[in-house]
Scaffold this motif. Structure first.
Motif, PDB file in Angstrom:
ATOM      1  N   VAL A 102      41.670  65.712  17.037  1.00  0.00           N
ATOM      2  CA  VAL A 102      42.068  67.116  16.920  1.00  0.00           C
ATOM      3  C   VAL A 102      43.327  67.347  17.749  1.00  0.00           C
ATOM      4  O   VAL A 102      43.454  66.834  18.868  1.00  0.00           O
ATOM      5  N   LYS A 103      44.260  68.124  17.182  1.00  0.00           N
ATOM      6  CA  LYS A 103      45.432  68.543  17.960  1.00  0.00           C
ATOM      7  C   LYS A 103      45.728  70.012  17.657  1.00  0.00           C
ATOM      8  O   LYS A 103      45.274  70.568  16.642  1.00  0.00           O
ATOM      9  N   LEU A 104      46.480  70.647  18.549  1.00  0.00           N
ATOM     10  CA  LEU A 104      46.908  72.033  18.354  1.00  0.00           C
ATOM     11  C   LEU A 104      48.234  72.055  17.611  1.00  0.00           C
ATOM     12  O   LEU A 104      49.157  71.314  17.960  1.00  0.00           O
ATOM     13  N   ASP A 105      48.333  72.929  16.591  1.00  0.00           N
ATOM     14  CA  ASP A 105      49.625  73.070  15.929  1.00  0.00           C
ATOM     15  C   ASP A 105      50.470  74.125  16.644  1.00  0.00           C
ATOM     16  O   ASP A 105      50.062  74.671  17.677  1.00  0.00           O
ATOM     17  N   GLU A 106      51.633  74.426  16.082  1.00  0.00           N
ATOM     18  CA  GLU A 106      52.556  75.341  16.761  1.00  0.00           C
ATOM     19  C   GLU A 106      52.027  76.767  16.830  1.00  0.00           C
ATOM     20  O   GLU A 106      52.524  77.594  17.608  1.00  0.00           O
ATOM     21  N   HIS A 107      51.000  77.089  16.032  1.00  0.00           N
ATOM     22  CA  HIS A 107      50.406  78.428  16.049  1.00  0.00           C
ATOM     23  C   HIS A 107      49.146  78.486  16.920  1.00  0.00           C
ATOM     24  O   HIS A 107      48.452  79.501  16.932  1.00  0.00           O
ATOM     25  N   GLY A 108      48.839  77.401  17.627  1.00  0.00           N
ATOM     26  CA  GLY A 108      47.651  77.373  18.470  1.00  0.00           C
ATOM     27  C   GLY A 108      46.364  77.142  17.709  1.00  0.00           C
ATOM     28  O   GLY A 108      45.271  77.389  18.224  1.00  0.00           O
TER      29      GLY A 108
END
Length: 553
Positions: A102-108
């Motif tokens: 899992v990772k965070l995208d630019e929108h959180g």
């Protein structure tokens, strides 16, 4: 307490050097802890992974998930990090050669994908949700909101038009026709097999699925076959699949409070109830046996629900399981080992000698199935009655009705984190879990005791009379908060206003430790935020002539 390892005959083979110690796994490795870090040892006791990680999950398919300040990574059985970078989360363990990353995208927003056993992103991290692989297939949800069935390479097998699709199992998937609608089941191709009629539905396993129907704002659980027919009617407030064709069916102890807790009976996959509702704990079957607990004892039952009288029955609640030639038990939060005939081979020590004069002796208080306290008593002191009475009270020993249904489960324990000269520090812990609450509330208290005089010390006893210790310590902690980025991630902004005169504290080799209660200055997940100040930094205000200081210095 330190942990080591013994062989099946009870002979110590690795000395008690570890603060925590997990079982050795099939690959000959064990996860151990030193201080607050985790590492991995081989069967000679040598670290193949030094204790540098915050957590290490058990190995699965030759890989383990580790976590440190940078995030989550994967190591192989040599201890090498095989992931090229850290991830926000790595979910669960490897199954069928894949693990969810899992990772965070630019929108959180969290996005999911899959790593292979080389630590590579074999399926891109682009999905809103993702399930584990089962029989080479997993269900994912795209950023556009479409549910898809994919294979181990990420190839899309089927895209569904439904607004919800659940986990894959044996060719069937739970689905909804509308977001607020009922659950039914579709096949892989999207053809409806069981019309929507359930409020919840789990994946099929061995031809059966656990489902529920909503009734008066409560779910009533049952079990269906592949045609949607109930083989166990939806009359229960909980059902657990126990493997090998067996289910635990649960009824609420108090129908007016269904969240209170369940008591279980054993049922087969044809719907026949094999026992009465007598079990407070029932574990999964393995080779035809399952460990169960009733109100008083823990023991093994067979697939008909009959107790195996050739295997041990132990007073207390917990579990038993086979460990090669032995039977391991975790009963009332304590570890035990038996041989196959039920003879006790080893149990945790209840007497901790401090020196030739003083010992800490463990006592158990369990007046009710939902109230368990282990508390320390000191032996070797002159006139220890006052001290021991205070320790019992601080640990949570109080009148509790034996047969009443309590509103919460309470577990209390203790440990000895510091002992030097005549100062004994006892850490008393507890966890109070109201049955209908989202989570319980932890308890943490430290007793600082002079073994010679029986005195118990408060924070003020360490400092010179009239000194401004409250302001000085408050400022030191304020500086730590300001200058250390790690606190910014979990402390409530503007909630720290200094310490109180009777602030909770404990002494350690590192110095004076000041701690705060959950929610006081940080989120609940932060536990008890603790700040350490070296004694050298407080030398101007410490009363070096005080009884407290001279007990350990």
């Amino acid at each position: 307490n330190k942990w080591g390892y013994m062989d099946a005959k009870g002979k110590m083979v690795l000395p008690e050097n570890f603060d925590r110690a997990d079982d050795f796994q099939e690959n000959g490795l064990a996860i151990v802890g030193l201080m607050d870090k985790s590492g991995v040892i081989n069967d000679n006791g040598y670290f193949i992974v030094k204790p540098i990680y915050d957590t290490i999950d058990p190995f699965s398919e030759g890989r383990a998930v580790v976590n440190d300040l940078r995030g989550f990574k994967v190591i192989d059985e040599s201890g090498k990090e095989i992931t090229e970078k850290a991830y926000s989360i790595i979910v669960g363990e490897y199954k069928e050669g894949r693990v969810r990353a899992v990772k965070l995208d630019e929108h959180g927003q969290y996005l999911y994908g899959y790593l292979n056993k080389r630590g590579k992103e074999v399926i891109p991290i682009i999905y809103e949700t993702a399930s584990d692989f089962v029989q080479g297939k997993a269900v994912v949800k795209t950023k556009e909101g479409r549910f898809q069935l994919i294979n181990l390479t990420g190839t899309v097998i089927q895209t569904y038009s439904f607004p919800y699709v659940g986990n894959y199992g044996e060719g069937l998937l739970p689905y909804k026709k509308s977001n607020e609608g009922k659950i039914g089941y579709t096949n892989e191709q999207g053809k409806i097999v069981i019309e929507p009629q359930f409020s919840n539905g789990e994946a099929f396993v061995e031809g059966r699925a656990i489902v529920s129907l909503a009734e008066n704002n409560n779910d009533r659980y049952g079990v269906i076959d592949r045609t949607g027919h109930f083989v166990i009617k939806p009359n229960y407030n909980q059902i657990l699949y126990l493997d090998e064709g067996r289910f635990a069916i649960g009824k609420e102890i108090d129908p007016k409070q269904p969240c209170m807790r369940s008591i279980y009976a054993l049922a087969d996959s044809g719907g026949q109830i094999l026992t009465g509702f007598i079990f407070t704990v029932i574990n999964k079957f393995q080779d035809g046996l399952a460990s169960v607990s009733d109100d008083q004892n823990t023991y093994f039952i067979d697939k008909h629900g009959k107790r195996n009288e050739h295997l041990p029955m132990v007073s207390g609640s917990g579990w038993l399981r086979f460990e090669k030639t032995l039977i391991k038990g975790h009963i009332d939060d304590r570890l035990l080992y038996f041989n196959r005939t039920g003879d006790l081979l080893w149990k945790q020590a209840t007497i901790l000698p401090l020196n030739n004069q003083y010992s800490v002796v463990e006592h158990k208080y369990k007046p009710n199935k939902d109230y368990l306290v282990y508390y320390p008593q000191i032996e070797g002191m002159e006139n220890p009655e006052r001290v021991n009475r205070a320790l019992k009270e601080l640990a949570g020993v109080k009148p509790v009705s034996a047969h009443a249904q309590l509103e919460s489960n309470y577990t209390g324990d203790y440990e000895i984190p510091f002992y030097k000269k005549n100062l004994l520090v006892i850490k008393i812990t507890g966890y109070d879990y109201p049955f209908c609450a989202a989570h319980g509330m932890p308890v943490e208290r430290y007793v600082h005791m002079n073994l010679k005089t029986g005195s118990m010390y408060q924070l003020k006893d360490l400092f010179k009379p009239g000194s401004s210790y409250v302001k000085i310590i408050s400022d030191r902690i304020g500086d730590q908060i300001k200058n250390n980025e790690k606190y910014a991630s979990y402390l409530f902004p503007e909630e720290y206003h200094g310490i109180k005169a009777d602030q909770p504290f404990f002494i350690s080799e590192a110095g004076l430790n000041i701690y705060f209660l959950p929610y006081e200055i940080a989120a609940f997940a932060a536990g008890f935020p603790t700040f350490t100040i070296r004694f050298d930094d407080l030398v101007d205000i410490i009363n070096t002539n005080s009884e407290f200081w001279n007990t350990f210095h």
